[in-house]
Structure formats: C-alpha cells, structure tokens
Design a protein around this motif. Structure first.
Motif, mmCIF file in Angstrom:
data_model
loop_
_atom_site.group_PDB
_atom_site.id
_atom_site.type_symbol
_atom_site.label_atom_id
_atom_site.label_comp_id
_atom_site.label_asym_id
_atom_site.label_seq_id
_atom_site.Cartn_x
_atom_site.Cartn_y
_atom_site.Cartn_z
ATOM 1 N N ARG A 100 0.835 -1.217 0.000
ATOM 2 C CA ARG A 100 0.000 0.000 0.000
ATOM 3 C C ARG A 100 0.863 1.257 0.000
ATOM 4 O O ARG A 100 0.521 2.264 -0.641
ATOM 5 C CB ARG A 100 -0.935 -0.021 1.200
ATOM 6 N N LEU A 101 1.970 1.229 0.724
ATOM 7 C CA LEU A 101 2.834 2.409 0.779
ATOM 8 C C LEU A 101 3.508 2.683 -0.555
ATOM 9 O O LEU A 101 3.630 3.830 -0.971
ATOM 10 C CB LEU A 101 3.892 2.220 1.867
ATOM 11 N N ALA A 102 3.960 1.639 -1.226
ATOM 12 C CA ALA A 102 4.680 1.827 -2.491
ATOM 13 C C ALA A 102 3.738 2.030 -3.666
ATOM 14 O O ALA A 102 4.065 2.747 -4.616
ATOM 15 C CB ALA A 102 5.588 0.630 -2.749
ATOM 16 N N TRP A 103 2.558 1.368 -3.633
ATOM 17 C CA TRP A 103 1.634 1.412 -4.751
ATOM 18 C C TRP A 103 1.130 2.825 -5.016
ATOM 19 O O TRP A 103 0.978 3.246 -6.157
ATOM 20 C CB TRP A 103 0.469 0.464 -4.494
ATOM 21 N N ASP A 104 0.897 3.585 -3.953
ATOM 22 C CA ASP A 104 0.454 4.973 -4.121
ATOM 23 C C ASP A 104 1.699 5.845 -4.237
ATOM 24 O O ASP A 104 2.406 6.093 -3.257
ATOM 25 C CB ASP A 104 -0.407 5.416 -2.938
ATOM 26 N N LYS A 105 1.966 6.313 -5.446
ATOM 27 C CA LYS A 105 3.197 7.061 -5.696
ATOM 28 C C LYS A 105 3.275 8.340 -4.870
ATOM 29 O O LYS A 105 4.361 8.766 -4.473
ATOM 30 C CB LYS A 105 3.303 7.396 -7.187
ATOM 31 N N SER A 106 2.134 8.969 -4.612
ATOM 32 C CA SER A 106 2.155 10.206 -3.828
ATOM 33 C C SER A 106 2.575 9.936 -2.391
ATOM 34 O O SER A 106 3.313 10.721 -1.790
ATOM 35 C CB SER A 106 0.779 10.883 -3.871
ATOM 36 N N ILE A 107 2.134 8.818 -1.818
ATOM 37 C CA ILE A 107 2.534 8.448 -0.461
ATOM 38 C C ILE A 107 4.001 8.040 -0.439
ATOM 39 O O ILE A 107 4.764 8.436 0.452
ATOM 40 C CB ILE A 107 1.643 7.306 0.072
ATOM 41 N N ALA A 108 4.413 7.244 -1.426
ATOM 42 C CA ALA A 108 5.807 6.797 -1.491
ATOM 43 C C ALA A 108 6.759 7.988 -1.561
ATOM 44 O O ALA A 108 7.810 8.000 -0.901
ATOM 45 C CB ALA A 108 6.009 5.879 -2.694
ATOM 46 N N LYS A 109 6.402 9.003 -2.343
ATOM 47 C CA LYS A 109 7.254 10.180 -2.475
ATOM 48 C C LYS A 109 7.413 10.895 -1.131
ATOM 49 O O LYS A 109 8.516 11.335 -0.781
ATOM 50 C CB LYS A 109 6.668 11.143 -3.518
ATOM 51 N N VAL A 110 6.333 11.007 -0.380
ATOM 52 C CA VAL A 110 6.405 11.661 0.927
ATOM 53 C C VAL A 110 7.320 10.892 1.870
ATOM 54 O O VAL A 110 8.183 11.461 2.549
ATOM 55 C CB VAL A 110 4.998 11.793 1.546
ATOM 56 N N LEU A 111 7.152 9.575 1.901
ATOM 57 C CA LEU A 111 7.920 8.751 2.836
ATOM 58 C C LEU A 111 9.411 8.761 2.524
ATOM 59 O O LEU A 111 10.245 8.899 3.423
ATOM 60 C CB LEU A 111 7.393 7.315 2.816
ATOM 61 N N VAL A 112 9.771 8.623 1.251
ATOM 62 C CA VAL A 112 11.198 8.592 0.929
ATOM 63 C C VAL A 112 11.834 9.969 1.115
ATOM 64 O O VAL A 112 12.995 10.074 1.540
ATOM 65 C CB VAL A 112 11.461 8.057 -0.498
ATOM 66 N N SER A 113 11.085 11.030 0.825
ATOM 67 C CA SER A 113 11.649 12.377 0.990
ATOM 68 C C SER A 113 11.898 12.685 2.464
ATOM 69 O O SER A 113 12.872 13.366 2.807
ATOM 70 C CB SER A 113 10.729 13.428 0.365
ATOM 71 N N ARG A 114 11.038 12.167 3.341
ATOM 72 C CA ARG A 114 11.261 12.351 4.778
ATOM 73 C C ARG A 114 12.542 11.691 5.240
ATOM 74 O O ARG A 114 13.127 12.074 6.252
ATOM 75 C CB ARG A 114 10.073 11.776 5.568
ATOM 76 N N ASP A 115 12.983 10.681 4.483
ATOM 77 C CA ASP A 115 14.207 9.968 4.844
ATOM 78 C C ASP A 115 15.416 10.485 4.085
ATOM 79 O O ASP A 115 16.457 9.827 4.046
ATOM 80 C CB ASP A 115 14.017 8.469 4.593
ATOM 81 N N GLY A 116 15.262 11.650 3.465
ATOM 82 C CA GLY A 116 16.403 12.294 2.835
ATOM 83 C C GLY A 116 16.648 11.950 1.384
ATOM 84 O O GLY A 116 17.651 12.372 0.803
ATOM 85 N N ILE A 117 15.730 11.182 0.766
ATOM 86 C CA ILE A 117 15.877 10.832 -0.647
ATOM 87 C C ILE A 117 15.276 11.944 -1.501
ATOM 88 O O ILE A 117 14.167 12.410 -1.239
ATOM 89 C CB ILE A 117 15.188 9.491 -0.947
ATOM 90 N N GLN A 118 16.004 12.353 -2.526
ATOM 91 C CA GLN A 118 15.515 13.392 -3.429
ATOM 92 C C GLN A 118 14.399 12.839 -4.314
ATOM 93 O O GLN A 118 14.522 11.753 -4.877
ATOM 94 C CB GLN A 118 16.651 13.888 -4.330
ATOM 95 N N THR A 119 13.311 13.591 -4.435
ATOM 96 C CA THR A 119 12.229 13.241 -5.355
ATOM 97 C C THR A 119 11.691 14.534 -5.951
ATOM 98 O O THR A 119 11.659 15.566 -5.266
ATOM 99 C CB THR A 119 11.120 12.438 -4.634
ATOM 100 N N PRO A 120 11.313 14.538 -7.223
ATOM 101 C CA PRO A 120 10.907 15.792 -7.864
ATOM 102 C C PRO A 120 9.711 16.447 -7.172
ATOM 103 O O PRO A 120 8.810 15.765 -6.669
ATOM 104 C CB PRO A 120 10.524 15.348 -9.284
ATOM 105 N N ALA A 121 9.716 17.774 -7.164
ATOM 106 C CA ALA A 121 8.586 18.532 -6.615
ATOM 107 C C ALA A 121 7.311 18.136 -7.351
ATOM 108 O O ALA A 121 7.327 17.883 -8.564
ATOM 109 C CB ALA A 121 8.845 20.025 -6.781
ATOM 110 N N SER A 122 6.205 18.087 -6.617
ATOM 111 C CA SER A 122 4.964 17.615 -7.235
ATOM 112 C C SER A 122 3.755 18.112 -6.479
ATOM 113 O O SER A 122 3.858 18.637 -5.360
ATOM 114 C CB SER A 122 4.934 16.073 -7.272
ATOM 115 N N ILE A 123 2.601 17.927 -7.090
ATOM 116 C CA ILE A 123 1.319 18.158 -6.446
ATOM 117 C C ILE A 123 0.409 17.002 -6.808
ATOM 118 O O ILE A 123 0.459 16.476 -7.928
ATOM 119 C CB ILE A 123 0.677 19.503 -6.872
ATOM 120 N N THR A 124 -0.402 16.576 -5.849
ATOM 121 C CA THR A 124 -1.334 15.470 -6.049
ATOM 122 C C THR A 124 -2.749 16.020 -6.126
ATOM 123 O O THR A 124 -3.180 16.747 -5.231
ATOM 124 C CB THR A 124 -1.227 14.453 -4.892
#
Length: 324
Positions: A100-124
């Motif tokens: 569930r966490l990975a399948w929703d790309k918007s959630i995955a982006k939030v989680l990885v960015s909180r851990d310091g991984i770069q992900t492109p700016a976006s809006i859902t």
C-alpha cells in the motif's frame, strides 16, 4: 551474486497471474516466464488466476509458496496480499502494508523524501478536486509554482499507462484526463532531465542488495507502455553507462527506498540521474515486470545469475519468512 537456490529441494509453487487490471496481459506474460524458469529448476509449478476459485485452488494445490506475478491494482495495492497472509501459505514479495505504501506514488514520495531521498517537486490532485474547482485556474497555479516541463501520471498505476510529459500549458488538461482514465488521483511532477535508471533490489534475508542498474534509452525519447513491451523500441544498457561512483549512490538510494517503504524479497526502483549526478526517486515497483523485455530479468542476468536460480532463491527466501 545471488545465493544459488537448492535444486534438490523440489518445492510446490503456485504462480498467480492475470487479474482484471489494465496490466492483465503483462501479468500473464510475467507469470508464464516465471513458471517456466521455476520448472526448469525442478519446481512443481501451477499457474492460477486471482478469481472466485483462488482460495479453493490454494487449498487443493497445497503449495509451499505462492509467487504473485500480478501487476496493477489487483496485485500491488495490498488487498490480495492481505488475503494471502490469511491462507497460511508464504508468498513472494511485499506484505500488504508495504504494498500500500509503495503502490500509491504520492505516499511513497512523501515517505522517501522524509528519509532524505531526493524526489521531484509535485502536487497530487484527486479527480473530484480538479473537477469541482476551476480546473484551468488550478493548472495555471500549479505551473506557476512547478515550472514546465512536467510529468503527469496516475498516482496508482503501472507500466507507464496514463503518463504524459507536458512541455506547454495547452497540453496539460489533456494529460490530466489521460491520467484520470487509470486512477482518480493524478500527480503533476517536475520533469527532471537526465538518465533514466531502473535498479532492481533483492533481499533473501541477509539484507537488500542492488542488482546492476539498467539504463533506459527509448528511441523516441519517452519510455511509455509501447516502448516497454515492444522489442526494439528502447535501448537498454546494463550495467548503465554512468560513472561507478554515481551508480553506487543510485544503488544506495534504491536500497534505502526499498527499506523505507517496507518492501521485501524483490522490488524495482525507478530513478532519474541528473547532470550533477543526483539520483531522483520516481517510484518503487512492488511487483516488477518479469516478461521477456522487462528490466529485472536483465539485471539478474547481468549479475551473473540465471533466472531459474534467482527466482528459486527468492521463493526459498519467502519460505523462510513465513508469517513475517
């Protein structure tokens, strides 16, 4: 190297393939390839559909392990994996929560960015919000903040279905409509120019390892559904043609994303490496494609392993993690 499976230990394996998602045909191809590879390694394999008879068939077949090859919502949104966890049969791949966490790309982006991984700016943007507000005004506001070009994609979908690269404002509304065909939530994401990489991650119990990165070079510049599954439409380079230090950093990003999202056994992380060598996280795939043109099989072969041995080793890892 991936630890070799034990060919003498003949396991009964049920491969799940098909389903009712937009990616049914790809799932069937993945399932057939996996079943053939496992059979070649000595396993006793049956392919089943996730239909009304699934639970009865699992009870009848009495498999040692279930290997889902289901792409799209039917196999990657966590629902089926929740059901499988109550059958008492261990299965390959992410648990329901990790899915569930990975399948929703918007959630995955939030989680990885909180851990310091770069992900492109976006809006859902959910479809209802987009429809109820002034759509044109919303899109102008978004592109005022996230400058063009942008990528528009469904928040929950695979195989690049519904994905558009938008270079001017006039194309944006059409791209939103295309994305909403596949999901009622769309993501508008800043387009990062660079080298597209797919890094497969395997965890057999001793911690996740990254396989050789696949560099993706579509002939027409866009790696869409057609380019993924039609031979000759895309050039692949494995290992990727980047500096070893850059590739190591990208591999570490993939491993970290796999861990942050709570994935297990196997995953594929898609990245863009920009001209400065920064690896940007795009998405993580719960169930990577395993067809003749898919990326994970290319990585396995480039690592010096056979598909048969690698898939069997993954099955054995699932057997060891029963109940986890």
């Amino acid at each position: 190297m991936i630890p070799k499976g034990k060919a003498g230990n003949k396991l009964k394996i049920t491969v799940l393939a098909g389903g009712i998602s937009h990616e049914r045909d790809i799932s069937l191809k993945s399932g057939r390839r996996v079943a053939d590879a496992l059979t070649d390694f000595g396993a006793e394999v049956v392919i089943r559909e996730p239909d009304n008879d699934l639970l009865a068939n699992i009870k009848k077949d009495k498999p040692d392990v279930i290997f889902p090859c289901l792409h799209g919502a039917s196999g990657e949104d966590g629902a089926l994996r929740d059901v499988l966890s109550h059958t008492g049969v261990p299965f390959v791949g992410a648990t329901a929560s990790g899915s569930r966490l990975a399948w929703d790309k918007s959630i995955a982006k939030v989680l990885v960015s909180r851990d310091g991984i770069q992900t492109p700016a976006s809006i859902t943007l959910p479809k209802d919000t987009f429809r109820e507000l002034d759509a044109e005004g919303v899109l102008k506001a978004v592109t005022g903040s996230i400058s063009l070009p942008v990528v528009v994609k469904p928040a929950r979908s695979g195989s690049a279905q519904g994905v558009s690269i938008v270079k001017n404002q006039n194309e944006l509304n059409r791209a939103m409509i295309d994305a909403y065909v596949y999901c009622d939530v769309a993501i508008i994401e800043k387009y990062i120019e660079g080298v597209e990489l797919a890094i497969s991650v395997i965890d057999l119990g001793a911690g996740p390892i990254a396989l050789p990165a696949v560099e993706i070079e579509p002939r027409d510049g866009k790696y869409g559904y057609h380019e993924r599954y039609i031979a000759g439409e895309t050039n692949y380079y494995v290992p990727a043609r980047l500096d070893a230090v850059v590739l190591e950093r990208a591999a570490n990003v993939a491993i970290k994303a796999h861990e942050v999202l709570g994935l297990r056994h196997l995953s594929r992380v898609d990245l863009i490496v920009d001209t400065q060598g920064t690896a940007w996280f795009l998405e993580a795939n719960v169930q990577p494609g395993l067809t003749d043109t898919s990326l994970m099989p290319q990585s396995i072969l480039a690592s010096g392993n056979s598909l048969s041995s690698a898939y069997y080793s993954i099955v054995e890892a699932a057997l060891r993690t029963k109940g986890l």
